[in-house]
Design a protein around this motif. Sequence first.
Motif, mmCIF file in Angstrom:
data_model
loop_
_atom_site.group_PDB
_atom_site.id
_atom_site.type_symbol
_atom_site.label_atom_id
_atom_site.label_comp_id
_atom_site.label_asym_id
_atom_site.label_seq_id
_atom_site.Cartn_x
_atom_site.Cartn_y
_atom_site.Cartn_z
ATOM 1 N N LEU A 81 -39.730 -62.070 -2.559
ATOM 2 C CA LEU A 81 -40.118 -62.837 -3.742
ATOM 3 C C LEU A 81 -41.614 -62.723 -4.000
ATOM 4 O O LEU A 81 -42.048 -62.477 -5.131
ATOM 5 N N PHE A 82 -42.409 -62.875 -2.954
ATOM 6 C CA PHE A 82 -43.865 -62.831 -3.094
ATOM 7 C C PHE A 82 -44.336 -61.457 -3.554
ATOM 8 O O PHE A 82 -45.303 -61.349 -4.316
ATOM 9 N N ALA A 83 -43.668 -60.404 -3.092
ATOM 10 C CA ALA A 83 -44.026 -59.049 -3.521
ATOM 11 C C ALA A 83 -43.861 -58.900 -5.035
ATOM 12 O O ALA A 83 -44.690 -58.280 -5.712
ATOM 13 N N GLY A 84 -42.781 -59.475 -5.573
ATOM 14 C CA GLY A 84 -42.576 -59.416 -7.017
ATOM 15 C C GLY A 84 -43.564 -60.284 -7.773
ATOM 16 O O GLY A 84 -44.073 -59.893 -8.830
ATOM 17 N N LEU A 85 -43.868 -61.449 -7.232
ATOM 18 C CA LEU A 85 -44.807 -62.353 -7.894
ATOM 19 C C LEU A 85 -46.218 -61.785 -7.942
ATOM 20 O O LEU A 85 -46.962 -62.039 -8.892
ATOM 21 N N MET A 86 -46.601 -61.017 -6.930
ATOM 22 C CA MET A 86 -47.935 -60.414 -6.933
ATOM 23 C C MET A 86 -48.134 -59.563 -8.183
ATOM 24 O O MET A 86 -49.165 -59.642 -8.851
ATOM 25 N N LEU A 87 -47.138 -58.745 -8.492
ATOM 26 C CA LEU A 87 -47.234 -57.871 -9.656
ATOM 27 C C LEU A 87 -47.158 -58.666 -10.944
ATOM 28 O O LEU A 87 -47.923 -58.417 -11.885
ATOM 29 N N PHE A 88 -46.229 -59.621 -10.990
ATOM 30 C CA PHE A 88 -46.101 -60.401 -12.211
ATOM 31 C C PHE A 88 -47.370 -61.190 -12.502
ATOM 32 O O PHE A 88 -47.777 -61.319 -13.658
ATOM 33 N N GLY A 131 -54.915 -59.798 -6.861
ATOM 34 C CA GLY A 131 -53.674 -59.186 -6.416
ATOM 35 C C GLY A 131 -53.845 -58.495 -5.067
ATOM 36 O O GLY A 131 -52.947 -58.536 -4.208
ATOM 37 N N ALA A 132 -55.013 -57.860 -4.859
ATOM 38 C CA ALA A 132 -55.286 -57.192 -3.587
ATOM 39 C C ALA A 132 -55.393 -58.205 -2.443
ATOM 40 O O ALA A 132 -54.922 -57.940 -1.326
ATOM 41 N N ILE A 133 -55.999 -59.348 -2.709
ATOM 42 C CA ILE A 133 -56.082 -60.395 -1.686
ATOM 43 C C ILE A 133 -54.679 -60.886 -1.328
ATOM 44 O O ILE A 133 -54.350 -61.097 -0.153
ATOM 45 N N SER A 134 -53.843 -61.061 -2.342
ATOM 46 C CA SER A 134 -52.451 -61.476 -2.091
ATOM 47 C C SER A 134 -51.716 -60.428 -1.267
ATOM 48 O O SER A 134 -50.904 -60.764 -0.395
ATOM 49 N N LEU A 135 -52.005 -59.153 -1.532
ATOM 50 C CA LEU A 135 -51.371 -58.072 -0.773
ATOM 51 C C LEU A 135 -51.790 -58.130 0.695
ATOM 52 O O LEU A 135 -50.964 -57.894 1.593
ATOM 53 N N VAL A 136 -53.053 -58.429 0.949
ATOM 54 C CA VAL A 136 -53.522 -58.558 2.332
ATOM 55 C C VAL A 136 -52.764 -59.681 3.046
ATOM 56 O O VAL A 136 -52.319 -59.522 4.192
#
Length: 272
Positions: A81-88, A131-136
């Motif tokens: 879910l979080f992976a999809g939310l990062m992009l959205f 978005g990059a911080i969320s990816l980390v």
Amino acid sequence: MQQFSIHPRELGASLWRNRGLIRVSVRREVLGRYRGSFLGIFWSFFNPLLMLAVYTLVFGGLLKARWTAASTSKSEFALVLFAGLMLFNVFSECLNRAPGLVMGNPNYVKKVVFPLEILPWISLGSALFHGAISLVVWLIAYSLFYGVPHVTIVLLPLVLLPLVLFTMGVSWGLASLGVFLRDVSQVIGIFTTVLMFLSPVFYPITTLPEQYRPLLYINPLTFAIESARDVLFWGTIPNLYLLIGYLVAGAVVAWLGFAWFQKTRKGFADVL
């Protein structure tokens, strides 16, 4: 009256020519968002960390939601879910801000030397930073629950490129429309909320009947979200034919939005 080029080459040339100004502006905008707060820029790390913890607790623990029927992991649903939310979130942040980019900078409009076309790039840069911080945060959580991330993660920039192009094209169009139609910002707020539920953010695309799944791919977020999950969580390579198709479509949308912005920017000063 000054003429502004709409040639596709100018789209990339402007980005390269003003790269220094864009970099400084993005840095100033990111730091300015947290100016005066106690933790400062560290909030950009704590916010996604807190959200991921909440998703894991609520969906994995309390609701016992599972992304796949065979899954027994409490963390899988939260991470997917979080992976999809990062992009959205990157896409929606750019769209929601786009109608006010020119309206919020009237001084830049009066300065002929200022390249107004870089305003959406600055907005995108700020969104990509968060978005990059969320990816980390996502990668740290994945490493704790599952171990070393898949090598396919190196493909993430490639699958994000079509979405970046779509986002820029729409942002240029909305930035221009926002000058002439003040209601655009209100409409976009509603639109992005609806779009979140029309995109496979909270549910896998396989939950839809097979005959309706191609309709969901009209939404450019669908391919980006599904492909990001493929390379991040599932460790699979996305469909290359779809990637090329979306890349071409994204480039066309980007140029159309850029051309519209360049054609209409001569009237900004008169309206403001």
